[in-house]
Design a protein around this motif. Structure first.
Motif, PDB file in Angstrom:
ATOM      1  N   GLY A 101       0.806  -1.194   0.000  1.00  0.00           N
ATOM      2  CA  GLY A 101       0.000   0.000   0.000  1.00  0.00           C
ATOM      3  C   GLY A 101       0.854   1.265   0.000  1.00  0.00           C
ATOM      4  O   GLY A 101       2.069   1.218  -0.223  1.00  0.00           O
ATOM      5  N   PRO A 102       0.201   2.398   0.266  1.00  0.00           N
ATOM      6  CA  PRO A 102      -1.224   2.546   0.548  1.00  0.00           C
ATOM      7  C   PRO A 102      -2.078   2.354  -0.704  1.00  0.00           C
ATOM      8  O   PRO A 102      -1.776   2.912  -1.759  1.00  0.00           O
ATOM      9  CB  PRO A 102      -1.327   3.991   1.050  1.00  0.00           C
ATOM     10  CG  PRO A 102      -0.159   4.697   0.437  1.00  0.00           C
ATOM     11  CD  PRO A 102       0.931   3.680   0.339  1.00  0.00           C
ATOM     12  N   THR A 103      -3.129   1.540  -0.553  1.00  0.00           N
ATOM     13  CA  THR A 103      -4.089   1.292  -1.622  1.00  0.00           C
ATOM     14  C   THR A 103      -5.452   1.739  -1.131  1.00  0.00           C
ATOM     15  O   THR A 103      -5.936   1.242  -0.110  1.00  0.00           O
ATOM     16  CB  THR A 103      -4.127  -0.199  -1.998  1.00  0.00           C
ATOM     17  OG1 THR A 103      -2.806  -0.667  -2.244  1.00  0.00           O
ATOM     18  CG2 THR A 103      -4.994  -0.420  -3.219  1.00  0.00           C
ATOM     19  N   LEU A 104      -6.071   2.642  -1.847  1.00  0.00           N
ATOM     20  CA  LEU A 104      -7.310   3.276  -1.419  1.00  0.00           C
ATOM     21  C   LEU A 104      -8.457   2.834  -2.320  1.00  0.00           C
ATOM     22  O   LEU A 104      -8.381   2.956  -3.546  1.00  0.00           O
ATOM     23  CB  LEU A 104      -7.161   4.793  -1.465  1.00  0.00           C
ATOM     24  CG  LEU A 104      -8.388   5.652  -1.157  1.00  0.00           C
ATOM     25  CD1 LEU A 104      -8.934   5.355   0.226  1.00  0.00           C
ATOM     26  CD2 LEU A 104      -8.028   7.127  -1.289  1.00  0.00           C
ATOM     27  N   VAL A 105      -9.534   2.324  -1.706  1.00  0.00           N
ATOM     28  CA  VAL A 105     -10.735   1.876  -2.417  1.00  0.00           C
ATOM     29  C   VAL A 105     -11.900   2.655  -1.830  1.00  0.00           C
ATOM     30  O   VAL A 105     -12.331   2.393  -0.703  1.00  0.00           O
ATOM     31  CB  VAL A 105     -10.941   0.356  -2.248  1.00  0.00           C
ATOM     32  CG1 VAL A 105     -12.179  -0.111  -2.994  1.00  0.00           C
ATOM     33  CG2 VAL A 105      -9.703  -0.415  -2.715  1.00  0.00           C
ATOM     34  N   ASP A 106     -12.425   3.618  -2.578  1.00  0.00           N
ATOM     35  CA  ASP A 106     -13.458   4.485  -2.003  1.00  0.00           C
ATOM     36  C   ASP A 106     -14.582   4.760  -2.990  1.00  0.00           C
ATOM     37  O   ASP A 106     -14.377   4.831  -4.198  1.00  0.00           O
ATOM     38  CB  ASP A 106     -12.837   5.810  -1.549  1.00  0.00           C
ATOM     39  CG  ASP A 106     -12.386   6.693  -2.701  1.00  0.00           C
ATOM     40  OD1 ASP A 106     -13.110   7.642  -3.036  1.00  0.00           O
ATOM     41  OD2 ASP A 106     -11.309   6.441  -3.269  1.00  0.00           O
ATOM     42  N   ASN A 107     -15.778   4.884  -2.444  1.00  0.00           N
ATOM     43  CA  ASN A 107     -16.967   5.308  -3.199  1.00  0.00           C
ATOM     44  C   ASN A 107     -17.294   4.396  -4.372  1.00  0.00           C
ATOM     45  O   ASN A 107     -17.733   4.855  -5.434  1.00  0.00           O
ATOM     46  CB  ASN A 107     -16.796   6.745  -3.688  1.00  0.00           C
ATOM     47  CG  ASN A 107     -16.886   7.759  -2.571  1.00  0.00           C
ATOM     48  OD1 ASN A 107     -17.900   7.864  -1.885  1.00  0.00           O
ATOM     49  ND2 ASN A 107     -15.800   8.504  -2.362  1.00  0.00           N
ATOM     50  N   ASN A 108     -17.088   3.090  -4.194  1.00  0.00           N
ATOM     51  CA  ASN A 108     -17.402   2.121  -5.241  1.00  0.00           C
ATOM     52  C   ASN A 108     -18.668   1.345  -4.915  1.00  0.00           C
ATOM     53  O   ASN A 108     -19.050   1.208  -3.747  1.00  0.00           O
ATOM     54  CB  ASN A 108     -16.248   1.125  -5.394  1.00  0.00           C
ATOM     55  CG  ASN A 108     -14.951   1.796  -5.763  1.00  0.00           C
ATOM     56  OD1 ASN A 108     -14.740   2.171  -6.906  1.00  0.00           O
ATOM     57  ND2 ASN A 108     -14.069   1.960  -4.778  1.00  0.00           N
ATOM     58  N   LEU A 109     -19.297   0.803  -5.958  1.00  0.00           N
ATOM     59  CA  LEU A 109     -20.359  -0.175  -5.810  1.00  0.00           C
ATOM     60  C   LEU A 109     -19.766  -1.530  -6.162  1.00  0.00           C
ATOM     61  O   LEU A 109     -19.358  -1.760  -7.310  1.00  0.00           O
ATOM     62  CB  LEU A 109     -21.537   0.135  -6.734  1.00  0.00           C
ATOM     63  CG  LEU A 109     -22.574   1.150  -6.266  1.00  0.00           C
ATOM     64  CD1 LEU A 109     -21.964   2.518  -6.065  1.00  0.00           C
ATOM     65  CD2 LEU A 109     -23.733   1.225  -7.249  1.00  0.00           C
ATOM     66  N   MET A 110     -19.719  -2.426  -5.195  1.00  0.00           N
ATOM     67  CA  MET A 110     -19.124  -3.750  -5.376  1.00  0.00           C
ATOM     68  C   MET A 110     -20.233  -4.762  -5.142  1.00  0.00           C
ATOM     69  O   MET A 110     -20.525  -5.143  -4.008  1.00  0.00           O
ATOM     70  CB  MET A 110     -17.956  -3.929  -4.402  1.00  0.00           C
ATOM     71  CG  MET A 110     -16.893  -2.841  -4.579  1.00  0.00           C
ATOM     72  SD  MET A 110     -15.712  -2.708  -3.208  1.00  0.00           S
ATOM     73  CE  MET A 110     -14.884  -4.274  -3.355  1.00  0.00           C
ATOM     74  N   LEU A 111     -20.859  -5.212  -6.232  1.00  0.00           N
ATOM     75  CA  LEU A 111     -22.117  -5.937  -6.147  1.00  0.00           C
ATOM     76  C   LEU A 111     -22.009  -7.414  -6.483  1.00  0.00           C
ATOM     77  O   LEU A 111     -23.020  -8.118  -6.469  1.00  0.00           O
ATOM     78  CB  LEU A 111     -23.156  -5.273  -7.062  1.00  0.00           C
ATOM     79  CG  LEU A 111     -23.407  -3.777  -6.809  1.00  0.00           C
ATOM     80  CD1 LEU A 111     -24.474  -3.252  -7.757  1.00  0.00           C
ATOM     81  CD2 LEU A 111     -23.810  -3.519  -5.362  1.00  0.00           C
ATOM     82  N   SER A 112     -20.816  -7.908  -6.810  1.00  0.00           N
ATOM     83  CA  SER A 112     -20.667  -9.339  -7.077  1.00  0.00           C
ATOM     84  C   SER A 112     -20.696 -10.125  -5.776  1.00  0.00           C
ATOM     85  O   SER A 112     -20.513  -9.578  -4.686  1.00  0.00           O
ATOM     86  CB  SER A 112     -19.350  -9.605  -7.818  1.00  0.00           C
ATOM     87  OG  SER A 112     -19.349  -8.986  -9.085  1.00  0.00           O
ATOM     88  N   ASN A 113     -20.910 -11.447  -5.887  1.00  0.00           N
ATOM     89  CA  ASN A 113     -20.994 -12.283  -4.684  1.00  0.00           C
ATOM     90  C   ASN A 113     -19.698 -12.277  -3.887  1.00  0.00           C
ATOM     91  O   ASN A 113     -19.722 -12.412  -2.662  1.00  0.00           O
ATOM     92  CB  ASN A 113     -21.353 -13.719  -5.068  1.00  0.00           C
ATOM     93  CG  ASN A 113     -22.736 -13.816  -5.682  1.00  0.00           C
ATOM     94  OD1 ASN A 113     -22.896 -13.574  -6.869  1.00  0.00           O
ATOM     95  ND2 ASN A 113     -23.727 -14.151  -4.883  1.00  0.00           N
ATOM     96  N   CYS A 114     -18.574 -12.159  -4.553  1.00  0.00           N
ATOM     97  CA  CYS A 114     -17.292 -11.963  -3.880  1.00  0.00           C
ATOM     98  C   CYS A 114     -16.811 -10.556  -4.226  1.00  0.00           C
ATOM     99  O   CYS A 114     -16.582 -10.243  -5.398  1.00  0.00           O
ATOM    100  CB  CYS A 114     -16.270 -12.997  -4.312  1.00  0.00           C
ATOM    101  SG  CYS A 114     -16.720 -14.690  -3.861  1.00  0.00           S
ATOM    102  N   ALA A 115     -16.689  -9.715  -3.219  1.00  0.00           N
ATOM    103  CA  ALA A 115     -16.364  -8.309  -3.460  1.00  0.00           C
ATOM    104  C   ALA A 115     -14.870  -8.097  -3.637  1.00  0.00           C
ATOM    105  O   ALA A 115     -14.445  -7.401  -4.557  1.00  0.00           O
ATOM    106  CB  ALA A 115     -16.880  -7.447  -2.313  1.00  0.00           C
ATOM    107  N   ALA A 116     -14.072  -8.663  -2.742  1.00  0.00           N
ATOM    108  CA  ALA A 116     -12.637  -8.392  -2.800  1.00  0.00           C
ATOM    109  C   ALA A 116     -11.858  -9.568  -2.245  1.00  0.00           C
ATOM    110  O   ALA A 116     -12.216 -10.140  -1.210  1.00  0.00           O
ATOM    111  CB  ALA A 116     -12.293  -7.125  -2.021  1.00  0.00           C
ATOM    112  N   ARG A 117     -10.802  -9.907  -2.947  1.00  0.00           N
ATOM    113  CA  ARG A 117      -9.835 -10.892  -2.461  1.00  0.00           C
ATOM    114  C   ARG A 117      -8.659 -10.083  -1.928  1.00  0.00           C
ATOM    115  O   ARG A 117      -8.014  -9.332  -2.665  1.00  0.00           O
ATOM    116  CB  ARG A 117      -9.420 -11.812  -3.600  1.00  0.00           C
ATOM    117  CG  ARG A 117      -8.412 -12.872  -3.230  1.00  0.00           C
ATOM    118  CD  ARG A 117      -8.339 -13.909  -4.343  1.00  0.00           C
ATOM    119  NE  ARG A 117      -7.176 -14.771  -4.228  1.00  0.00           N
ATOM    120  CZ  ARG A 117      -6.951 -15.837  -4.993  1.00  0.00           C
ATOM    121  NH1 ARG A 117      -7.820 -16.149  -5.935  1.00  0.00           N
ATOM    122  NH2 ARG A 117      -5.880 -16.561  -4.841  1.00  0.00           N
TER     123      ARG A 117
END
Length: 665
Positions: A409-425
Motif C-alpha cells: 500500500g497505501p491502496t485506497l478503495v473508495d466510493n465504489n459499488l461492489m455488487l458481485s458475490n465476492c467483493a474483494a480478495r
C-alpha cells in the motif's frame, strides 16, 4: 501539419485532404511532433507501427477517427474460400505467406503463470465478429460438445481446429449451419494493431477508433507485455473514446518492455520461480531507466473494452502514474479458454499512483486485479457487478470484483459499488475501504501470500517504493492487516451454493479461507492499533529471542460501517450499526445500456455519528510509511460521493451523499 487518410483513396495519395493517404501506416511513417492524422471511416486491415511520437503534452502526435468509431483498425482478414468438409464443418487453406514471420496458427500461447485449459494458438476464427472455440482435434470439430467452463455455453459448440500442410495453414470450423461463404468470416493475421515496435515512442493520442482482432500472446509481468494497442514502454499516451475488442490475450498494454535475459525465465529455464524473476525484473528496470520522468503517465478514458481473452488492460511497471477513467470493461476471459494468474478486466502490477475511477466492470473473470506495488493506487467511483461465474459454469477460480495481492500500500478503495458475490480478495496489507457499498464477501484474508511450499517457507518478499516515485525503498513479506474500513455499507447476498461447492471441488487453498459471509468478519482477532503498538518498547528491541512481534498481523481500524441482511462485523469493530430486522434489496437493472440501482436501503439506513474521513483519519501504510494521499502528495478529503456530489458535514455511510429508491449508476 494535418494529414488525411481514406481507405478508398489512391495508393499514390500524398496525405492532403484532396489526395489522402490510403493507409494509416503511410501517415505514421512521416508524422512528426505536433502533427494530426485524421482518418476517414472504413476498415483498415493493417498493423500501424508509429515511427515516432511527440515531444511533450503540447506537441503530441494525434491520430483521430473523423467519425467516432467509424475508422476500424483490425488485425484480421476476411476468408471467403471455404469448402464443405462434412455436415456443418467447413475447411479452408491459407498460404502462410500472408502471415510474414508470425503465424498465429503455429504460435502456441505459453509463458509464466499460464495454466492452459487446452492447447491454444494466438489465432482465432470469427463468425460475424464473434470468436469460435479452438479444439485440439478435427474429431472435436465434427462432434462438438459444450465447453462447460464457458460463460456462454450455447456458443461454445462453434469449434475450430488447425494444422499445417507444408506452407499452408489448414483450418476446419463448425459453423453450426451457417454458410461461411455468405457470412462474415475472419481470421487473426496480425499480432498487433496500433503499437510501436520500439520503446520510447511517447506522447501519442489515439482517439475514436474501433480496434479489434489481434493475435496477441500471453502477457505476464516477467515477460515482454504486448497488447493490441499500447505505448510500448514510453510516456504520455492518451487512448480515448475507442472500442477495443477481441484481442486473443490483452486489449491495451501499459506494460513491460523486453528484457531478453528475463523473458519467461521461470517457464523456459525453470530453476528460478516466478516471484524471484519478477523481483529481478523490477530491479533491472530501475537500472535501465524506469522512472517518473521517462515512463508512464498515460491516460485511458471513455473506451469500451470487451471480449479479450486475458485482460482488457494489462501492465507491469509501464503504467505508473496513469489515469484509467470512464471506461466500460466487460466480458473479459468469459470464454474461459485461457487460464492463469494474469487475468482480469484490468491486471496491473506496480500501479504506483495510478487512479482508476468511474469505470464499469462486469462479466469479467475478475474485475480489477492489483498485484504487487499498488502504492498510491486509488480505486474510486467504479461500478462492479457480475464478476463471478454465472450459475451453471464450471470454473476453476471463483473470481471477484477487486483482487489486491502482496502489496504494502497505501491502496485506497473508495466510493465504489461492489455488487458481485465476492467483493474483494485481500491477500495484502496497507489498504483502506472508505464509503463503499459492498454486497459481496472478502476472501483469502490472511492467506494467499506465499508460494505454496510444503517443506520450506515460501514467503513472497515484494518491493515498496519512495513515495510517489519508482525508486525501490525496500522489500518485505506480507504480514496482513494494516487495513482500514470506514463508512461502508455491507449487504449480505444469498450465498450461492454452487460457488461454495465449486471452491471445495477445486481445493482453492481450502474452503475455510474462502469466506462467503459479507462484512469485516474475516478480520476477527486482528489487533487494534493501541494493543499492537504497545508491544514495541526499548526492552522489546533488545529481546533477541522474542522477535515474533515483528511478524504478527498488523492492526485494523474501523468506524462508521453498517451491516444488513446478516453481514457480520469483526469482533473488534468500533462505532458500527447492525440492522437484523429489515431486509434490504439491491436490484441492478439495465435498459439500453443505462444502469439503475433499485433499493430500499435508504428506508432503513441508520443515522449516527460517523467520522468525516480524510487523509489524516487513515494515517500511514505501515511498510512504506506513506499516507493515503493524492499522487501530488496533497491530502484527500472524502467530501465527494460516487456521483461527485458534495457530502454534508454529517455524512451518510456508503457511496451516496443522498439516498433514493432508484439511483442512476
Amino acid at each position: 501539419m494535418i494529414y488525411y487518410v481514406a481507405n478508398d483513396a489512391s495508393p499514390r495519395g500524398c496525405g492532403t485532404k484532396e489526395q489522402p493517404f490510403q493507409t494509416i501506416s503511410q501517415a505514421a511513417e512521416i508524422a512528426q511532433s505536433g502533427d494530426t492524422v485524421i482518418v476517414a471511416p472504413g476498415i483498415y486491415r493493417e498493423y500501424v507501427n508509429p515511427r515516432r511520437g511527440g515531444t511533450d503534452d503540447d506537441h503530441r502526435i494525434t491520430y483521430i477517427s473523423e467519425i467516432p468509431l467509424g475508422a476500424v483498425i483490425t488485425g484480421a482478414e476476411e476468408v471467403k474460400e471455404w469448402t464443405n468438409y462434412e455436415g456443418n464443418v467447413w475447411m479452408t487453406r491459407i498460404s502462410n505467406g500472408i502471415f510474414g514471420d508470425y503465424n498465429p496458427y503455429t504460435t502456441i500461447i505459453k509463458g509464466d503463470w499460464y495454466q492452459p485449459a487446452i492447447l491454444s494458438h494466438t489465432g482465432e476464427v470469427y463468425l460475424n465478429g464473434k470468436s469460435l472455440y479452438e479444439v485440439p482435434s478435427l474429431e472435436e470439430v465434427l462432434h462438438p460438445s459444450v465447453f462447460s467452463p464457458s460463460w456462454d455455453p450455447d456458443f461454445s459448440v462453434y469449434k475450430w481446429y488447425t494444422k499445417q500442410d507444408g506452407d499452408v495453414t489448414v483450418i476446419y470450423a463448425n459453423f453450426q449451419g451457417a454458410d461461411p461463404r455468405k457470412e462474415n468470416v475472419e481470421i487473426n493475421v496480425r499480432r498487433n494493431c496500433f503499437y510501436p515496435d520500439k520503446t520510447g515512442v511517447g506522447y501519442i493520442t489515439l482517439s475514436g477508433f474501433a480496434v479489434r482482432q489481434a493475435a496477441t500472446t500471453w502477457a505476464p509481468p516477467t515477460a515482454y507485455q504486448e497488447g493490441m494497442v499500447g505505448p510500448h514502454w514510453s510516456r504520455g499516451w492518451i487512448i480515448e473514446d475507442c472500442e477495443i475488442s477481441h484481442s486473443k490475450c490483452s486489449g491495451i498494454s501499459l506494460g513491460k518492455y523486453l528484457q531478453p535475459n528475463n523473458e519467461n525465465k521461470w517457464t523456459t529455464r525453470f530453476f528460478k520461480d516466478g516471484t524471484q524473476t519478477e523481483r529481478d525484473a523490477v530491479c533491472q528496470a530501475q537500472t535501465e531507466g524506469w522512472n517518473k520522468e521517462n515512463i508512464g503517465s498515460h491516460i485511458v478514458r471513455r473506451c469500451n473494452i470487451h471480449d479479450c481473452g486475458q485482460t482488457g488492460i494489462v501492465g507491469h511497471l509501464g503504467g505508473v502514474f496513469s489515469i484509467i477513467e470512464d471506461n466500460h470493461i466487460h466480458h473479459i476471459n468469459h470464454k474461459q479458454e485461457l487460464r492463469g494468474a494474469e487475468i482480469g478486466g484490468i491486471k496491473m502490477h506496480a500501479a504506483i499512483d495510478v487512479i482508476i475511477r468511474r469505470n464499469h466492470f462486469h462479466h469479467c473473470t475478475r474485475g480489477l486485479w492489483l498485484d504487487w506495488q499498488a502504492q498510491g493506487t486509488r480505486v474510486s467511483q467504479n461500478l462492479f457487478h457480475d464478476n463471478v461465474p454465472p450459475k451453471g459454469s464450471n470454473v476453476v477460480d471463483v473470481g471477484e470484483d477487486i483482487f489486491i495481492e502482496v502489496s504494502h500500500g497505501p491502496t485506497l478503495v473508495d466510493n465504489n459499488l461492489m455488487l458481485s458475490n465476492c467483493a474483494a480478495r485481500i491477500s495484502t496489507q496497507g489498504i483502506a475501504f472508505v464509503h463503499n457499498l459492498i454486497a459481496g464477501s472478502f476472501t483469502y484474508v490472511g492467506s494467499g501470500t506465499d508460494n505454496g511450499g510444503r517443506k520450506f517457507p515460501t514467503t513472497r518478499y515484494t518491493p515498496y517504493h519512495m513515495p510517489h516515485r519508482t525508486e525501490v525503498a525496500g522489500f518485505m513479506t506480507i504480514l496482513h492487516g494494516d487495513a482500514r474500513f470506514y463508512n461502508n455499507i455491507f449487504v449480505q447476498q444469498e450465498i450461492r451454493e454452487d460457488l461454495v461447492s465449486n471452491a471445495r471441488e477445486n481445493d482453492l487453498e481450502g474452503i475455510s479461507l474462502l469466506h462467503f459471509t459479507c462484512g469485516t468478519k474475516p478480520y476477527d482477532d486482528y489487533p487494534k492499533a493501541d494493543t499492537y503498538f504497545a508491544q514495541f518498547t526499548a526492552d522489546s528491541a533488545l529481546d533477541h529471542l522474542g522477535k515474533d512481534i515483528y511478524y504478527d498481523h498488523l492492526p485494523i481500524y474501523t468506524g462508521g460501517n453498517v451491516y444488513f441482511n446478516g453481514a457480520v462485523p469483526c469482533n473488534y469493530e468500533e462505532n458500527y450499526k447492525i440492522d437484523d430486522v429489515h431486509k434490504v434489496e439491491l436490484a441492478l437493472k439495465e435498459s439500453a445500456g443505462n444502469y439503475t440501482l433499485e433499493t430500499n436501503l435508504y428506508e432503513y439506513l441508520p443515522k449516527f455519528e460517523i467520522p468525516f474521513v480524510s487523509t489524516s483519519t487513515l494515517g500511514e501504510a505501515f511498510e512504506p510509511e506513506q499516507k493515503f494521499e493524492a499522487p501530488d502528495g496533497s491530502p484527500i478529503l472524502f467530501d465527494r460521493d460516487y456521483f461527485g456530489n458534495r457530502r454534508e458535514i454529517t455524512p451518510l455511510p456508503g457511496p451516496f451523499a443522498k439516498g433514493g429508491h432508484t439511483l442512476n449508476v
